[in-house]
Design an enzyme around this catalytic site. Structure first.
Site, PDB file in Angstrom:
ATOM      1  CG  HIS A 195      -1.995  -0.998   1.184  1.00 61.49           C
ATOM      2  ND1 HIS A 195      -3.286  -0.696   0.804  1.00 61.49           N
ATOM      3  CD2 HIS A 195      -1.993  -2.324   1.460  1.00 61.49           C
ATOM      4  CE1 HIS A 195      -4.026  -1.794   0.860  1.00 61.49           C
ATOM      5  NE2 HIS A 195      -3.270  -2.796   1.256  1.00 61.49           N
ATOM      6  N   GLY A 217     -10.397  -1.493   2.640  1.00 58.03           N
ATOM      7  CA  GLY A 217     -11.237  -1.002   3.735  1.00 58.03           C
ATOM      8  C   GLY A 217     -11.946  -2.144   4.440  1.00 58.03           C
ATOM      9  CG  HIS A 219      -7.632  -5.835   0.661  1.00 58.57           C
ATOM     10  ND1 HIS A 219      -7.295  -4.960  -0.326  1.00 58.57           N
ATOM     11  CD2 HIS A 219      -6.601  -5.828   1.555  1.00 58.57           C
ATOM     12  CE1 HIS A 219      -6.112  -4.434  -0.054  1.00 58.57           C
ATOM     13  NE2 HIS A 219      -5.659  -4.934   1.077  1.00 58.57           N
ATOM     14  CD  GLU A 261      -6.334  -7.780   5.740  1.00 61.16           C
ATOM     15  OE1 GLU A 261      -7.049  -7.175   4.930  1.00 61.16           O
ATOM     16  OE2 GLU A 261      -5.295  -7.293   6.219  1.00 61.16           O
ATOM     17  CG  ASP A 274      -1.028  -5.312   4.064  1.00 65.63           C
ATOM     18  OD1 ASP A 274      -1.527  -4.752   3.069  1.00 65.63           O
ATOM     19  OD2 ASP A 274      -1.702  -5.665   5.046  1.00 65.63           O
TER      20      ASP A 274
HETATM   21 ZN    ZN Z   1      -3.692  -4.744   2.029  1.00 64.28          ZN
END
Ligand code: ZN
Length: 400
Positions: A23, A182, A209, A212, A332
């Protein structure tokens, strides 16, 4: 290959790496943050780079979601002007080059960067300019790295169609894919169906995503509603694992001679089988997964269905690889987790004894999953395999 924690892992840094889950707003440099904060009159929790780094790492490791999310409020607040987005994008490329990355996909959410007056197009163009400047800088200094953008829409907001359209509009300047980021829990992919349909109709690849902060149903939705070709983390795919025993599968002992009848045999449900058999890449980020309680713990080769991994040794990455999943490793959020590709690989070397063979496998999986053309994948493969094969040979000679 067995290793001790004190062994020398310096060879890992220069290994050519492919980084798919990284990110932009999770990777700002603390010195840059302090400089931008001074320029715009923003108050940070610390004014010294080392103290700021410690604050971010402590907040991320606090097991408090509020504190974890607070970290992003700072990085996002500092990148509301095009020149600041451009700067952090350029610096991110230099970070990747220093980390041994030869191909990277950097993701971020343009809709979080419009408070200073930029629109989505201007924000994407600022990042594209910064990435290009970074790549040119690296090339001028004798290095090489290619970095593309993945554009994220936020699951909790309602701008995903607009963001998807902006992503598709900017494919010519290095936007190669779309993602939903998000809060995963409570904001199903189905809420963003029109955006996901739009990118699919335009043949823009999607990584989501999923698996997770939510479980197997979220992965199912990412595959069905999102047509995801990769999963951001996806580590909760293990919810679709169950175990039987050798005795159940082979009661006479003829099929698996020599096996202990009580040994567990892994069985995959429909969703896990699809992910494995279709080679849907799992973008696994071990350090981050520990920080966000994303991955279930593995003990004695079996994955728990309730207890989260608290150490790298308990992380399911080796179990997933052994089960045949296509696993790629990512950092990440470099700032929040105090990590890099080099650190993730080093943790895997220290905790699981990974060597050049395993890192080559992870890198080839990342190339296979990358959102680039087949021609580019072949070129990338040719450029990375030399150093790996040389090292595999050297490490096997060192062992014999
Ligand atoms: Zn991520």
């Amino acid at each position: 290959m067995s290793t001790s924690p004190s062994a020398d892992f310096s060879w890992i840094q220069t290994l050519p790496k492919v980084c798919l889950h990284d990110h932009l707003d999770g990777g700002l440099q603390t010195q840059t943050m302090i400089e931008i904060a001074q320029e715009i009159g923003y108050e940070l929790p610390a004014t010294d780079p080392a103290a700021l780094q410690t604050w971010f790492e402590e907040a991320s490791d606090s097991r408090s979601l509020d504190r974890y999310l607070e970290t992003f409020s700072h990085t996002v607040a500092l990148t509301q002007r095009p020149e600041h987005l451009r700067r952090v994008a350029k610096e991110h490329v230099l970070t990747l080059a220093g980390d041994g990355v030869v191909y990277g996909e950097v993701r971020w959410a343009p809709e979080l960067h419009t408070e200073g007056g930029m629109n989505l197009d201007e924000a994407i163009e600022a990042v594209a300019d910064g990435l290009m400047e970074g790549m040119e800088f690296v090339a001028e200094h004798g290095g090489r790295v290619l970095v593309n953008q993945l554009v994220c829409a936020m699951r909790q907001n309602d701008r995903s169609l607009e963001v998807a359209q902006a992503a598709v509009r900017h494919r010519r300047i290095g936007v190669v894919g779309f993602d939903l980021a998000g809060p995963e829990d409570g904001f199903d992919c189905a809420y963003h169906q029109s955006a996901l349909d739009y990118v699919a109709e335009n043949f823009m690849p999607v990584t989501l995503h999923a698996g997770e902060a939510a479980g197997i149903e979220s992965i199912r939705s990412a595959l069905l509603q999102g047509r995801a070709l990769r999963l951001g983390h996806g580590v909760r795919i293990t919810e679709d694992f169950s175990y039987t025993t050798v005795a159940d599968v082979d009661p006479t002992g003829e099929l698996m001679p020599g096996m202990n009848p009580t040994d567990p045999i892994l069985q995959l449900g429909q969703v896990a089988s699809w992910v494995k058999d279709r080679r849907i890449t799992l973008e696994v980020c071990p350090c981050s997964n520990l920080h966000t309680d994303a991955a279930y713990a593995v003990h004695e080769g079996k994955v728990s269905q309730s207890e989260f991994a608290r150490t790298i040794k308990e992380h399911p990455i080796t179990l997933l690889r052994d089960a045949g999943f296509s696993v790629a490793v990512g950092p990440d959020n470099r700032l929040m987790s105090g990590t890099s590709m080099t650190r993730e690989f080093t943790e895997l070397a220290q905790n699981f004894g990974y060597g050049a063979n395993e890192f080559f496998e992870l890198t080839m999986n990342a190339i296979e999953g990358a959102f680039i053309s087949m021609d580019e994948k072949q070129m990338l493969t040719r450029s990375v395999q030399g150093p790996y094969l040389k090292l595999i040979q050297a490490q096997s000679q060192g062992q014999s």
